[in-house]
Write a protein that holds these residues in place. Structure first.
Motif, PDB file in Angstrom:
ATOM      1  N   LEU A 112       0.837  -1.207   0.000  1.00 22.41           N
ATOM      2  CA  LEU A 112       0.000   0.000   0.000  1.00 22.41           C
ATOM      3  C   LEU A 112       0.872   1.259   0.000  1.00 22.41           C
ATOM      4  O   LEU A 112       0.436   2.323   0.412  1.00 22.41           O
ATOM      5  CB  LEU A 112      -0.921   0.021   1.228  1.00 22.41           C
ATOM      6  N   ASN A 142      -5.937   3.816   5.591  1.00 22.84           N
ATOM      7  CA  ASN A 142      -6.267   3.756   4.164  1.00 22.84           C
ATOM      8  C   ASN A 142      -7.765   3.552   3.926  1.00 22.84           C
ATOM      9  O   ASN A 142      -8.273   3.903   2.871  1.00 22.84           O
ATOM     10  CB  ASN A 142      -5.474   2.616   3.520  1.00 22.84           C
ATOM     11  N   PRO A 152     -12.323   4.027  -1.928  1.00 25.34           N
ATOM     12  CA  PRO A 152     -11.276   3.475  -2.803  1.00 25.34           C
ATOM     13  C   PRO A 152     -10.112   2.876  -2.012  1.00 25.34           C
ATOM     14  O   PRO A 152      -9.561   1.846  -2.402  1.00 25.34           O
ATOM     15  CB  PRO A 152     -10.817   4.677  -3.640  1.00 25.34           C
ATOM     16  N   GLY A 153      -9.755   3.494  -0.900  1.00 25.34           N
ATOM     17  CA  GLY A 153      -8.696   2.955  -0.063  1.00 25.34           C
ATOM     18  C   GLY A 153      -9.093   1.640   0.579  1.00 25.34           C
ATOM     19  O   GLY A 153      -8.292   0.704   0.669  1.00 25.34           O
ATOM     20  N   ARG A 194     -11.214  -0.478  -0.647  1.00 25.08           N
ATOM     21  CA  ARG A 194     -11.186  -1.500  -1.707  1.00 25.08           C
ATOM     22  C   ARG A 194      -9.766  -1.961  -1.983  1.00 25.08           C
ATOM     23  O   ARG A 194      -9.524  -3.143  -2.229  1.00 25.08           O
ATOM     24  CB  ARG A 194     -11.827  -0.958  -2.976  1.00 25.08           C
ATOM     25  N   GLU A 195      -8.814  -1.027  -1.924  1.00 26.77           N
ATOM     26  CA  GLU A 195      -7.409  -1.385  -2.125  1.00 26.77           C
ATOM     27  C   GLU A 195      -6.943  -2.347  -1.032  1.00 26.77           C
ATOM     28  O   GLU A 195      -6.259  -3.330  -1.311  1.00 26.77           O
ATOM     29  CB  GLU A 195      -6.559  -0.110  -2.134  1.00 26.77           C
ATOM     30  N   THR A 239      -8.549  -5.714  -1.665  1.00 23.54           N
ATOM     31  CA  THR A 239      -7.861  -6.375  -2.783  1.00 23.54           C
ATOM     32  C   THR A 239      -6.553  -6.985  -2.298  1.00 23.54           C
ATOM     33  O   THR A 239      -6.224  -8.117  -2.656  1.00 23.54           O
ATOM     34  CB  THR A 239      -7.608  -5.376  -3.932  1.00 23.54           C
ATOM     35  N   SER A 284       2.777  -9.899  -2.237  1.00 27.62           N
ATOM     36  CA  SER A 284       2.388  -8.476  -2.218  1.00 27.62           C
ATOM     37  C   SER A 284       3.366  -7.666  -1.422  1.00 27.62           C
ATOM     38  O   SER A 284       3.711  -7.945  -0.353  1.00 27.62           O
ATOM     39  CB  SER A 284       0.996  -8.321  -1.605  1.00 27.62           C
TER      40      SER A 284
END
Length: 146
Positions: free
Chosen positions: A115, A123, A128-129, A131-132, A135, A146
């Motif tokens: 991230l 976040n 949108p954060g 969802r990031e 994900t 990751s």
């Protein structure tokens, strides 16, 4: 910071950490539009060890407004939606850590390289954060580096 319970946490439907019962999406939307009880935030705090002031910061409730919500016993529709977003991400993290609430909360409070070294809990202040972060949790569950 209070400490969460030691037993494994399991959340079988979105909002379970808030004490919400499973219901079809239209009913959940109606409930959010009416606003959730302040007790939902307290329940999340008790289950997770994330303090009420931390929750308020994540869901963008200023300190004075938080005091009013505590007295009235209700959150607004927007605050309720943001609280549900927090619970959704927390529940996903708990599932990632096989029910280990303490490990999930520790991960949410720690900078994540994937991230951009941002803290997942910070976040998720915006959709949108969040969802990031979700994900990223999915990628980790799938074994994708990751």
């Amino acid at each position: 910071r209070s400490s969460p319970p030691d037993s494994p946490a399991r959340f079988h439907h979105p909002g379970a950490s808030l004490g919400l019962k499973p219901e079809p999406t239209p009913k959940l939307v109606e409930r959010l539009e009416r606003g959730l009880p302040f007790k939902a935030a307290q329940r999340l705090a008790a289950a997770s060890g994330i303090t009420i002031p931390e929750i308020a910061e994540v869901i963008a409730i200023p300190e004075r407004t938080l005091a009013r919500r505590r007295v009235s016993g209700w959150l607004t529709a927007d605050e309720s939606e943001r609280l549900l977003r927090l619970s959704r991400v927390l529940e996903s993290a708990v599932n990632l850590f096989d029910g280990d609430m303490a490990a999930a909360v520790s991960w949410l409070r720690s900078p994540a390289r994937a991230l951009g070294n941002r803290i997942p809990l910070e976040n998720i202040r915006r959709e949108p954060g969040a969802r990031e972060v979700e994900t990223l949790i999915g990628r980790i569950e799938d074994g994708i580096f990751s």
